[in-house]
Design a protein around this motif. Structure first.
Motif, PDB file in Angstrom:
ATOM      1  N   ASP A 167     -33.297  -6.470 -26.674  1.00  0.00           N
ATOM      2  CA  ASP A 167     -32.869  -5.952 -25.325  1.00  0.00           C
ATOM      3  C   ASP A 167     -32.663  -4.238 -25.672  1.00  0.00           C
ATOM      4  O   ASP A 167     -33.075  -3.624 -24.890  1.00  0.00           O
ATOM      5  CB  ASP A 167     -31.368  -6.393 -25.184  1.00  0.00           C
ATOM      6  CG  ASP A 167     -30.786  -5.913 -23.907  1.00  0.00           C
ATOM      7  OD1 ASP A 167     -31.226  -6.173 -22.743  1.00  0.00           O
ATOM      8  OD2 ASP A 167     -29.871  -5.030 -23.754  1.00  0.00           O
ATOM      9  N   TYR A 177     -31.326  -2.336 -22.948  1.00  0.00           N
ATOM     10  CA  TYR A 177     -32.221  -2.358 -21.474  1.00  0.00           C
ATOM     11  C   TYR A 177     -31.278  -3.055 -20.409  1.00  0.00           C
ATOM     12  O   TYR A 177     -31.382  -2.350 -19.359  1.00  0.00           O
ATOM     13  CB  TYR A 177     -33.564  -3.085 -21.688  1.00  0.00           C
ATOM     14  CG  TYR A 177     -34.160  -3.232 -20.520  1.00  0.00           C
ATOM     15  CD1 TYR A 177     -34.911  -2.246 -20.072  1.00  0.00           C
ATOM     16  CD2 TYR A 177     -34.374  -4.475 -19.762  1.00  0.00           C
ATOM     17  CE1 TYR A 177     -35.656  -2.488 -18.873  1.00  0.00           C
ATOM     18  CE2 TYR A 177     -34.867  -4.537 -18.620  1.00  0.00           C
ATOM     19  CZ  TYR A 177     -35.463  -3.564 -18.236  1.00  0.00           C
ATOM     20  OH  TYR A 177     -36.222  -3.525 -16.987  1.00  0.00           O
ATOM     21  N   GLY A 182     -37.279   4.555 -21.519  1.00  0.00           N
ATOM     22  CA  GLY A 182     -38.281   3.492 -21.060  1.00  0.00           C
ATOM     23  C   GLY A 182     -39.414   3.648 -21.725  1.00  0.00           C
ATOM     24  O   GLY A 182     -39.884   2.681 -22.190  1.00  0.00           O
ATOM     25  N   ARG A 231     -42.290  -5.405 -21.053  1.00  0.00           N
ATOM     26  CA  ARG A 231     -41.375  -5.283 -22.388  1.00  0.00           C
ATOM     27  C   ARG A 231     -41.537  -5.049 -23.760  1.00  0.00           C
ATOM     28  O   ARG A 231     -42.444  -5.871 -24.040  1.00  0.00           O
ATOM     29  CB  ARG A 231     -39.764  -5.955 -21.882  1.00  0.00           C
ATOM     30  CG  ARG A 231     -39.031  -5.652 -20.795  1.00  0.00           C
ATOM     31  CD  ARG A 231     -38.222  -4.537 -20.718  1.00  0.00           C
ATOM     32  NE  ARG A 231     -37.703  -4.260 -22.286  1.00  0.00           N
ATOM     33  CZ  ARG A 231     -36.749  -4.715 -22.857  1.00  0.00           C
ATOM     34  NH1 ARG A 231     -35.944  -5.601 -22.026  1.00  0.00           N
ATOM     35  NH2 ARG A 231     -36.337  -4.222 -23.898  1.00  0.00           N
ATOM     36  N   ALA A 288     -30.621  -1.096 -16.906  1.00  0.00           N
ATOM     37  CA  ALA A 288     -31.127  -1.433 -15.749  1.00  0.00           C
ATOM     38  C   ALA A 288     -30.004  -1.861 -14.447  1.00  0.00           C
ATOM     39  O   ALA A 288     -30.365  -1.170 -13.512  1.00  0.00           O
ATOM     40  CB  ALA A 288     -32.045  -2.931 -15.975  1.00  0.00           C
ATOM     41  N   THR A 304     -38.735   3.432 -25.735  1.00  0.00           N
ATOM     42  CA  THR A 304     -38.116   2.275 -26.561  1.00  0.00           C
ATOM     43  C   THR A 304     -38.530   0.869 -25.454  1.00  0.00           C
ATOM     44  O   THR A 304     -38.793  -0.083 -26.280  1.00  0.00           O
ATOM     45  CB  THR A 304     -36.528   2.383 -26.374  1.00  0.00           C
ATOM     46  OG1 THR A 304     -36.135   3.728 -27.199  1.00  0.00           O
ATOM     47  CG2 THR A 304     -36.080   1.115 -27.149  1.00  0.00           C
ATOM     48  N   TRP A 305     -38.517   0.955 -24.444  1.00  0.00           N
ATOM     49  CA  TRP A 305     -38.060  -0.223 -23.657  1.00  0.00           C
ATOM     50  C   TRP A 305     -39.366  -0.938 -23.250  1.00  0.00           C
ATOM     51  O   TRP A 305     -39.620  -2.222 -23.036  1.00  0.00           O
ATOM     52  CB  TRP A 305     -37.295  -0.050 -22.477  1.00  0.00           C
ATOM     53  CG  TRP A 305     -35.819   0.047 -23.048  1.00  0.00           C
ATOM     54  CD1 TRP A 305     -35.170  -0.829 -23.709  1.00  0.00           C
ATOM     55  CD2 TRP A 305     -34.809   0.952 -22.446  1.00  0.00           C
ATOM     56  NE1 TRP A 305     -33.735  -0.229 -23.933  1.00  0.00           N
ATOM     57  CE2 TRP A 305     -33.519   0.651 -22.820  1.00  0.00           C
ATOM     58  CE3 TRP A 305     -35.054   1.786 -21.143  1.00  0.00           C
ATOM     59  CZ2 TRP A 305     -32.484   1.543 -22.841  1.00  0.00           C
ATOM     60  CZ3 TRP A 305     -33.865   2.699 -21.027  1.00  0.00           C
ATOM     61  CH2 TRP A 305     -32.815   2.490 -21.548  1.00  0.00           C
ATOM     62  N   TYR A 306     -40.283  -0.193 -22.834  1.00  0.00           N
ATOM     63  CA  TYR A 306     -41.494  -0.519 -21.881  1.00  0.00           C
ATOM     64  C   TYR A 306     -42.656  -0.587 -22.962  1.00  0.00           C
ATOM     65  O   TYR A 306     -42.998   0.279 -23.442  1.00  0.00           O
ATOM     66  CB  TYR A 306     -41.927  -0.099 -20.598  1.00  0.00           C
ATOM     67  CG  TYR A 306     -40.530  -0.112 -19.709  1.00  0.00           C
ATOM     68  CD1 TYR A 306     -40.472  -1.332 -19.167  1.00  0.00           C
ATOM     69  CD2 TYR A 306     -40.183   1.135 -19.442  1.00  0.00           C
ATOM     70  CE1 TYR A 306     -39.439  -1.179 -18.343  1.00  0.00           C
ATOM     71  CE2 TYR A 306     -38.948   0.900 -18.424  1.00  0.00           C
ATOM     72  CZ  TYR A 306     -38.683  -0.278 -17.788  1.00  0.00           C
ATOM     73  OH  TYR A 306     -37.723  -0.613 -16.920  1.00  0.00           O
TER      74      TYR A 306
END
Lengths: 113, 113
Positions: free
Chosen positions: B28, B31, B87, B24, B35, B90-92
């Motif tokens: 957050d 996220y 994803g 990640r 999920a 932003t998230w991964y």
């Protein structure tokens, strides 16, 4: 394992994955040091391609192998057999082992800014 | 997900596994709720068999599916496409997706004393 990447670097498919999902009993009772040792031993086995592992509540360890023969050989290594037995006697409340042929893979890597 | 078992209850092989391993970015940023929502949506898809998920440093989510067509359909669901895009945006930091055919499975369940 600081010497191995969190996400395994694996070759082009096909290759095999062993998906080991488990829930633990209470307490460590030698589990952590055994788990580290099993990863070190697996990594030295013929046909080993990589491993990924995470635990939060459930534990998931996915190890990657060149072929089914490599998996069968690793399953029969003496120290690993002892760990499997102690897993059933002491460490695991439940587990599931799934042996799967990886047919396709793709990934993403963020560009560093 | 309290409504689903930590270790997926899957039928006799063959079936398919999607092994999604990720690291990640910081924070957050929506996220966690995404999920949870993706798991709820996947569970309602045709051909969905179960899911297992753990994160500590690396995150590993393994979802199980009846066949490749079920996996392909889920990949193209609109809200899931939006989550895949966010994803990457932003998230991964990094991820790898591996699609694998489960050929064999066996398990262990501790007897309650």
């Amino acid at each position: 394992m600081s010497e191995t990447p969190a996400i395994a670097v694996t070759p082009e498919p096909p290759y095999y994955a062993v998906i080991f999902t488990s829930t633990r009993t209470e307490g460590d009772r030698g589990y952590g040091s055994m788990a580290d040792e099993m990863v070190r031993m697996a990594a030295a086995q013929p046909g080993f391609l990589g491993v990924e592992s995470a635990r939060d509540g459930v534990g998931i360890t996915v190890s990657y192998w060149r072929d089914l023969e490599s998996i069968a050989l690793w399953k029969r290594v003496a120290d690993h057999l002892a760990a499997q037995r102690q897993g059933r006697e002491t460490w695991y409340a439940q587990y599931e082992v799934r042996i799967a042929k990886v047919e396709r893979a793709y990934g993403f890597q963020r560009e560093e800014v």
